[in-house]
Write a protein that holds these residues in place. Structure first.
Motif, PDB file in Angstrom:
ATOM      1  N   SER A  32       0.822  -1.214   0.000  1.00 54.65           N
ATOM      2  CA  SER A  32       0.000   0.000   0.000  1.00 54.65           C
ATOM      3  C   SER A  32       0.855   1.263   0.000  1.00 54.65           C
ATOM      4  O   SER A  32       0.383   2.344  -0.376  1.00 54.65           O
ATOM      5  N   VAL A  33       2.115   1.147   0.440  1.00 51.10           N
ATOM      6  CA  VAL A  33       3.083   2.234   0.286  1.00 51.10           C
ATOM      7  C   VAL A  33       3.989   1.859  -0.880  1.00 51.10           C
ATOM      8  O   VAL A  33       4.702   0.859  -0.827  1.00 51.10           O
ATOM      9  N   PRO A  34       3.973   2.635  -1.966  1.00 49.69           N
ATOM     10  CA  PRO A  34       4.736   2.259  -3.168  1.00 49.69           C
ATOM     11  C   PRO A  34       6.232   2.518  -3.032  1.00 49.69           C
ATOM     12  O   PRO A  34       6.680   3.252  -2.142  1.00 49.69           O
ATOM     13  N   ASP A  35       6.984   1.925  -3.961  1.00 46.36           N
ATOM     14  CA  ASP A  35       8.437   2.061  -3.954  1.00 46.36           C
ATOM     15  C   ASP A  35       8.884   3.519  -3.977  1.00 46.36           C
ATOM     16  O   ASP A  35       9.828   3.899  -3.284  1.00 46.36           O
ATOM     17  N   TYR A  36       8.227   4.341  -4.804  1.00 44.94           N
ATOM     18  CA  TYR A  36       8.716   5.709  -4.967  1.00 44.94           C
ATOM     19  C   TYR A  36       8.593   6.503  -3.673  1.00 44.94           C
ATOM     20  O   TYR A  36       9.435   7.365  -3.375  1.00 44.94           O
ATOM     21  N   GLN A  37       7.549   6.230  -2.873  1.00 48.58           N
ATOM     22  CA  GLN A  37       7.424   6.932  -1.600  1.00 48.58           C
ATOM     23  C   GLN A  37       8.422   6.390  -0.572  1.00 48.58           C
ATOM     24  O   GLN A  37       9.005   7.153   0.206  1.00 48.58           O
ATOM     25  N   MET A  38       8.653   5.074  -0.597  1.00 48.31           N
ATOM     26  CA  MET A  38       9.621   4.503   0.342  1.00 48.31           C
ATOM     27  C   MET A  38      11.032   4.978   0.005  1.00 48.31           C
ATOM     28  O   MET A  38      11.845   5.218   0.910  1.00 48.31           O
ATOM     29  N   ALA A  39      11.325   5.128  -1.283  1.00 47.44           N
ATOM     30  CA  ALA A  39      12.635   5.636  -1.692  1.00 47.44           C
ATOM     31  C   ALA A  39      12.838   7.065  -1.203  1.00 47.44           C
ATOM     32  O   ALA A  39      13.929   7.439  -0.742  1.00 47.44           O
ATOM     33  N   ALA A  40      11.791   7.872  -1.288  1.00 45.20           N
ATOM     34  CA  ALA A  40      11.875   9.255  -0.809  1.00 45.20           C
ATOM     35  C   ALA A  40      12.094   9.289   0.699  1.00 45.20           C
ATOM     36  O   ALA A  40      12.885  10.092   1.212  1.00 45.20           O
ATOM     37  N   TRP A  41      11.404   8.428   1.413  1.00 46.96           N
ATOM     38  CA  TRP A  41      11.587   8.361   2.866  1.00 46.96           C
ATOM     39  C   TRP A  41      13.002   7.911   3.215  1.00 46.96           C
ATOM     40  O   TRP A  41      13.640   8.483   4.113  1.00 46.96           O
ATOM     41  N   ALA A  42      13.516   6.897   2.506  1.00 42.68           N
ATOM     42  CA  ALA A  42      14.870   6.411   2.779  1.00 42.68           C
ATOM     43  C   ALA A  42      15.893   7.517   2.536  1.00 42.68           C
ATOM     44  O   ALA A  42      16.854   7.677   3.298  1.00 42.68           O
ATOM     45  N   MET A  43      15.704   8.298   1.483  1.00 42.06           N
ATOM     46  CA  MET A  43      16.623   9.409   1.236  1.00 42.06           C
ATOM     47  C   MET A  43      16.531  10.458   2.337  1.00 42.06           C
ATOM     48  O   MET A  43      17.550  11.046   2.742  1.00 42.06           O
ATOM     49  N   ALA A  44      15.340  10.686   2.849  1.00 44.85           N
ATOM     50  CA  ALA A  44      15.191  11.619   3.969  1.00 44.85           C
ATOM     51  C   ALA A  44      15.949  11.124   5.197  1.00 44.85           C
ATOM     52  O   ALA A  44      16.569  11.909   5.928  1.00 44.85           O
ATOM     53  N   VAL A  45      15.934   9.809   5.425  1.00 45.59           N
ATOM     54  CA  VAL A  45      16.681   9.232   6.539  1.00 45.59           C
ATOM     55  C   VAL A  45      18.183   9.399   6.312  1.00 45.59           C
ATOM     56  O   VAL A  45      18.935   9.725   7.241  1.00 45.59           O
ATOM     57  N   VAL A  46      18.644   9.184   5.077  1.00 45.81           N
ATOM     58  CA  VAL A  46      20.056   9.384   4.766  1.00 45.81           C
ATOM     59  C   VAL A  46      20.479  10.811   5.109  1.00 45.81           C
ATOM     60  O   VAL A  46      21.551  11.050   5.675  1.00 45.81           O
ATOM     61  N   LEU A  47      19.630  11.772   4.785  1.00 45.94           N
ATOM     62  CA  LEU A  47      19.976  13.177   4.967  1.00 45.94           C
ATOM     63  C   LEU A  47      19.806  13.656   6.405  1.00 45.94           C
ATOM     64  O   LEU A  47      20.580  14.490   6.890  1.00 45.94           O
ATOM     65  N   LYS A  48      18.799  13.144   7.108  1.00 50.42           N
ATOM     66  CA  LYS A  48      18.464  13.664   8.442  1.00 50.42           C
ATOM     67  C   LYS A  48      18.761  12.695   9.587  1.00 50.42           C
ATOM     68  O   LYS A  48      18.782  13.089  10.747  1.00 50.42           O
ATOM     69  N   GLY A  49      18.952  11.401   9.266  1.00 49.98           N
ATOM     70  CA  GLY A  49      19.286  10.432  10.305  1.00 49.98           C
ATOM     71  C   GLY A  49      18.088   9.960  11.106  1.00 49.98           C
ATOM     72  O   GLY A  49      16.953  10.403  10.898  1.00 49.98           O
ATOM     73  N   MET A  50      18.366   9.045  12.044  1.00 49.07           N
ATOM     74  CA  MET A  50      17.356   8.549  12.986  1.00 49.07           C
ATOM     75  C   MET A  50      18.032   8.394  14.346  1.00 49.07           C
ATOM     76  O   MET A  50      19.219   8.043  14.416  1.00 49.07           O
ATOM     77  N   ASP A  51      17.300   8.629  15.413  1.00 49.29           N
ATOM     78  CA  ASP A  51      17.887   8.408  16.733  1.00 49.29           C
ATOM     79  C   ASP A  51      17.762   6.923  17.107  1.00 49.29           C
ATOM     80  O   ASP A  51      17.212   6.112  16.347  1.00 49.29           O
TER      81      ASP A  51
END
Length: 434
Positions: A32-51
């Motif tokens: 239900s969450v497509p690849d293109y949205q997950m790719a965008a989220w993964a790039m956001a994690v690369v740029l902003k990190g996770m605690d």
């Protein structure tokens, strides 16, 4: 919830809640969450990190996306070991029997190698008839009977990670510590072990090229494990040169057998003793690392680790005759030496180049569908710091034909350098994280 809102939230540097991460991973798993949205989220994690909390929530969500093994009724204190990959790394074949010989239950699910030489499963399959696909009943029986299993990962083990990893590989989002750590630890947690030791490789032949990168990854994975209620420790070990003397599947099985029989290379033994000592302490089988090391060394000295390896092979259908006579394992028809052009001391053996050459010979795979040739690979005759005379062999190429052997020799000439002055041996284990 909407995926776009979570992408924007992470892009803006905010933390996602546990519920948001669970929703995102569940949606990506069911489509239900497509690849293109997950790719965008993964790039956001690369740029902003996770605690740490977010990374742990991501790990647990991916672990919960498929099967999770419950070992509580027959192996409640099971242990596991994971390496971040390396060249010539056959530690699981040696360490598993050592741990089982001192009474630990080793529950290891492994993948196939993609990249430098074969993975643990590829090495095991160099033994005729060795089975790595076991039923749950066979898994339980082996754990109860001999205390050791090494088998292939089930298709439903952390499927979210498998899907996300493939996406990251083609969207430039692989090199991100929280995503790497969650990927590794989701499979380890789903496999059910209570105590886990991590071997984080550092150097030319490793994914982590610097000590700072490796330390960051190790610390993140250890924190994930601890926050998930597991006993976890990590060591940082060198991959500037290959581990041991062999690279290639049957070649590495032979070296593992020699090591279990008390004749292995010192660097391989040292890594196994270091990893195993931490596991014994984590599992409460030893009060300190020195006592643990003595227990493990004794299994090599008294033959118990070798006996346990034979039990393990027999349990999983392998041909004991081939193990007892390792010269009967697959042998490459062409064997050619790379000779030293000058006298001196070995200054460098580039692990990455050795791994690439071994893969091109057929010892590893560039794509998942590539076939492995169990016989081919490299055998080092010298390690860094050791003396060599002009005309002596630096290594031997084991190839399927002369053409491949000559291509390998040409590529390897630049991988080994010789110094006229004495060279110190490379450090092997840098530090531990617990």
């Amino acid at each position: 919830m909407r995926a776009v809102d979570l992408i924007i939230k992470k892009r803006n540097g905010a933390q996602l809640s546990t519920e948001e991460i669970q929703w995102l991973i569940k949606g990506y798993t069911d489509g239900s969450v497509p690849d293109y949205q997950m790719a965008a989220w993964a790039m956001a994690v690369v740029l902003k990190g996770m605690d740490d909390r977010e990374t742990t929530d991501l790990t647990l969500a991916m672990a919960a996306s498929g099967d999770q093994l419950d070992l509580s009724d027959f192996a409640p204190a099971a242990v596991d070991k994971h390496s971040t990959g390396g060249v010539g790394d056959k530690t699981s074949l040696v360490l598993g029997p050592m741990l089982a010989a001192v009474g630990l239950q080793v529950a290891k699910m492994s993948g196939r190698g993609l990249g430098f030489s074969g993975g643990t499963l590829d090495k095991l399959e160099a033994i005729p008839n060795m089975r790595i696909d076991l039923s749950e009943a066979e898994f339980r029986h082996a754990m109860r009977d001999i205390g050791m299993v090494i088998m292939g990962q089930t298709a439903d083990l952390a499927p979210a990670d498998k899907k996300l990893y493939a996406l990251r590989d083609v969207t430039g989002t692989v090199e991100c510590i929280p995503l790497i750590a969650a990927s590794i630890m989701s499979k380890k947690l789903a496999a059910g072990a209570k105590s886990i030791v991590l071997d984080v490789k550092v150097g030319a032949g490793a994914f982590m090229k610097t000590l700072d990168q490796a330390r960051d990854l190790a610390q993140t994975m250890v924190r994930i494990g601890q926050l998930s209620g597991r006993n976890v420790a990590a060591i940082l070990s060198s991959m500037e040169q290959p581990l041991g003397l062999t690279i290639g599947n049957a070649l590495e099985v032979r070296e593992a057998i020699e090591t279990l029989q008390g004749h292995g290379p010192s660097d391989l033994i040292e890594v196994c003793l270091t990893l195993g000592s931490h596991l014994l302490v984590l599992a409460g089988k030893a009060q300190n690392l020195d006592a643990a090391r003595q227990q493990l060394q004794a299994t090599l000295d008294n033959g118990q680790a070798w006996a346990k390896f034979r039990e393990f092979v027999a349990q999983q259908g392998g041909d004991l005759a081939a193990v007892d006579q390792p010269e009967s394992l697959p042998i490459a028809p062409i064997q050619i030496d790379l000779l030293a052009e000058s006298s001196g001391f070995v200054q460098r053996i580039d692990a990455e180049t050795c791994g690439i050459v071994a893969t091109e010979l057929g010892a590893g795979r560039a794509r998942k569908e590539d076939a492995i040739d169990p016989a081919v690979g490299l055998v080092l005759k010298r390690k860094v710091g050791e003396p060599v005379q002009a005309g002596e062999a630096l290594l031997t190429v084991h190839a399927a034909n002369n053409e491949r052997a000559e291509i390998a020799l040409a590529a390897l000439k630049s991988a080994i350098s010789i110094s006229p002055a004495a060279v110190e041996a490379l450090p092997l284990v840098f530090e531990s994280v617990a």
